[in-house]
Write an enzyme that holds these catalytic residues in place. Structure first.
Site, PDB file in Angstrom:
ATOM      1  N   HIS A 131      -1.990  -7.704  -7.222  1.00  0.00           N
ATOM      2  CA  HIS A 131      -2.889  -8.281  -6.213  1.00  0.00           C
ATOM      3  C   HIS A 131      -3.671  -9.498  -6.706  1.00  0.00           C
ATOM      4  O   HIS A 131      -4.234 -10.234  -5.892  1.00  0.00           O
ATOM      5  CB  HIS A 131      -3.890  -7.225  -5.737  1.00  0.00           C
ATOM      6  CG  HIS A 131      -3.271  -6.084  -4.994  1.00  0.00           C
ATOM      7  ND1 HIS A 131      -2.429  -6.261  -3.918  1.00  0.00           N
ATOM      8  CD2 HIS A 131      -3.373  -4.734  -5.189  1.00  0.00           C
ATOM      9  CE1 HIS A 131      -2.043  -5.072  -3.471  1.00  0.00           C
ATOM     10  NE2 HIS A 131      -2.604  -4.135  -4.229  1.00  0.00           N
ATOM     11  N   ASP A 167       5.366  -0.472  -4.673  1.00  0.00           N
ATOM     12  CA  ASP A 167       4.006   0.024  -4.514  1.00  0.00           C
ATOM     13  C   ASP A 167       3.704   0.283  -3.038  1.00  0.00           C
ATOM     14  O   ASP A 167       4.226  -0.410  -2.166  1.00  0.00           O
ATOM     15  CB  ASP A 167       3.028  -1.024  -5.070  1.00  0.00           C
ATOM     16  CG  ASP A 167       1.656  -0.491  -5.383  1.00  0.00           C
ATOM     17  OD1 ASP A 167       0.886  -0.267  -4.434  1.00  0.00           O
ATOM     18  OD2 ASP A 167       1.341  -0.309  -6.570  1.00  0.00           O
ATOM     19  N   HIS A 169       1.097  -0.467  -1.573  1.00  0.00           N
ATOM     20  CA  HIS A 169       0.387  -1.650  -1.088  1.00  0.00           C
ATOM     21  C   HIS A 169       1.285  -2.882  -1.205  1.00  0.00           C
ATOM     22  O   HIS A 169       2.053  -3.016  -2.167  1.00  0.00           O
ATOM     23  CB  HIS A 169      -0.891  -1.886  -1.899  1.00  0.00           C
ATOM     24  CG  HIS A 169      -1.834  -0.722  -1.897  1.00  0.00           C
ATOM     25  ND1 HIS A 169      -1.761   0.291  -2.817  1.00  0.00           N
ATOM     26  CD2 HIS A 169      -2.871  -0.430  -1.076  1.00  0.00           C
ATOM     27  CE1 HIS A 169      -2.725   1.179  -2.564  1.00  0.00           C
ATOM     28  NE2 HIS A 169      -3.401   0.765  -1.518  1.00  0.00           N
ATOM     29  N   ASP A 257       2.061   5.029  -5.890  1.00  0.00           N
ATOM     30  CA  ASP A 257       1.028   5.489  -4.975  1.00  0.00           C
ATOM     31  C   ASP A 257       1.535   5.772  -3.563  1.00  0.00           C
ATOM     32  O   ASP A 257       0.736   6.069  -2.665  1.00  0.00           O
ATOM     33  CB  ASP A 257      -0.157   4.520  -4.946  1.00  0.00           C
ATOM     34  CG  ASP A 257       0.249   3.059  -4.952  1.00  0.00           C
ATOM     35  OD1 ASP A 257       1.453   2.786  -4.869  1.00  0.00           O
ATOM     36  OD2 ASP A 257      -0.638   2.193  -5.056  1.00  0.00           O
TER      37      ASP A 257
END
Length: 393
Positions: A131, A167, A169, A257
């Site tokens: 990120h 991921d 995200h 995750d």
């Protein structure tokens, strides 16, 4: 090319503390390496453990602005430096610059091993901090080690690097760095941005329309997607675009995750689904780029029950030493978890009994997952000369 596997590790990587009780707690890395060691994965003949050195300014400024590096250095003494630092997601902590630089150096070392041919696969479970942006921290990430490693590979003369982000995200930082660079294909499979940080990663994000249209592929899955749905979606999109792009090296961010117990997200994969995803990626690396595969860690906040098992499977997969799902976890490892005072009940086996069978996508079915697949195929496939409606593509 050597068929050896490099695992980048140093206990100093545990210094990325994010302030103690932060969700991204480094105990997950320590427990992973201890579990991999206890199960004999690190003793595999092909595997070598390498110690990284911190990325220097020359490496970091290939992606990050010099002013941002200075802000990270100043932050422990001046938490109000801005640049996304000093927030709940990105708290300031002592040694922050050095820890983030060491993680980045680890991912560059992994890239060096594969680029040079000294290793066919390389793994850095501390990496994958996807990120971080050019000039600010974001989403628990200070430096974007994945982007720095990819840029280093480009600077060595490679002109087709594929980045695949597993991921939960969206891999927004890596996409942002290379959104206008046709040499890098970014592919992200994640929970819908309508319900999860960072709010990006819609299928219509397909690359800079003037410089690199078709260089980004985003597959946004609905809340609750399980192993079978996730694998159906993955196989309906990812192999086709990667084969069409034909990368020289595959870089994967293997955040775990998407696990059903993860406290920060809402997908429903089991350890078994994640293990199946690593096998699929490994097979693709051999099919499309002679096995040149760099695997990074990423998110994962089930510190005891998810991350150690998932990434031990990842290391074992890369090392060609797959663990049977029913493998029992050593009692000594479980006792260590209890001694540390960690609240989660330690798992007993390397499986959760998840069902990883799936039906291959076709254009005649209709489900929430299929609608997500169709939206991505319609947005991205034409740029690769692929037919969005043809299940053979």
């Amino acid at each position: 090319m050597s068929d050896s596997v490099a695992v980048v590790w140093d206990d100093a990587l545990l210094g990325y503390t994010m302030g103690g009780d932060h969700p991204l707690h480094p105990v997950r890395l320590d427990l992973t390496m201890r579990l991999a060691d206890g199960l004999g994965v690190l003793a595999t003949d092909r595997l070598q453990v390498l110690r990284p050195t911190p990325a220097d300014v020359d490496l970091l400024t290939r992606v990050h602005d010099p002013a941002y590096l200075e802000a990270v250095k100043r932050a422990p003494a001046d938490p109000r430096v801005g640049h996304g630092l000093g927030t709940a997601d990105n708290p300031v902590f002592e040694g922050m610059y050095d820890a983030a630089a060491l993680i980045t150096g680890g991912s560059v070392l992994a890239a060096e091993q594969v680029h040079s041919g000294r290793a066919q696969h390389a793994v850095n479970i501390s990496g994958g901090l996807h990120h971080a942006m050019r000039d600010r921290a974001s989403g628990f990430c200070v430096f974007n080690d994945a982007a720095v490693a990819i840029q280093w590979l480009l600077d060595q003369g490679h002109d087709r690097i594929a980045y695949l982000d597993l991921d939960v995200h969206h891999g927004d930082g890596v996409q942002a760095v290379f959104y206008d660079d046709p040499r890098v294909l970014t592919v992200s499979i994640h929970q819908t941005p309508l319900t999860l940080f960072p709010g990006t990663g819609f299928p219509e994000e397909t690359g800079d329309p003037e410089k690199a249209l078709g260089s980004a592929v985003n597959l946004a899955l609905p809340n609750g997607t399980d192993d079978s749905g996730w694998l159906r979606a993955f196989h309906a999109v990812v192999p086709s675009v990667l084969k069409a792009f034909a990368p020289e090296i595959l870089v994967t961010q293997c955040g775990c995750d998407a696990h059903h117990e993860d406290p920060l997200a809402d997908l429903a994969l089991t350890i078994d689904g994640q293990r199946a995803s690593y096998r699929a990626v490994h097979d693709l690396a051999h099919e499309i780029c002679d096995g040149r595969w760099i695997a990074l860690g990423g998110g994962g906040y089930g510190l005891v029950r998810c991350v150690p098992r998932a990434w031990t499977h990842l290391i074992a997969e890369a090392a060609g030493a797959r663990l049977e799902p029913a493998t029992e976890i050593p009692e000594s490892w479980r006792e260590d978890v209890v001694r540390r005072g960690l609240r989660a009940r330690p798992p007993t086996h390397m499986t959760e009994g998840g069902y990883t069978g799936f039906a291959h996508w076709d254009p005649f079915t209709e489900s929430r997952v299929d609608r997500a697949i169709g939206r991505t195929r319609n947005a991205a496939f034409p740029y690769f000369g692929l037919d969005p409606d043809d299940p053979r593509d």
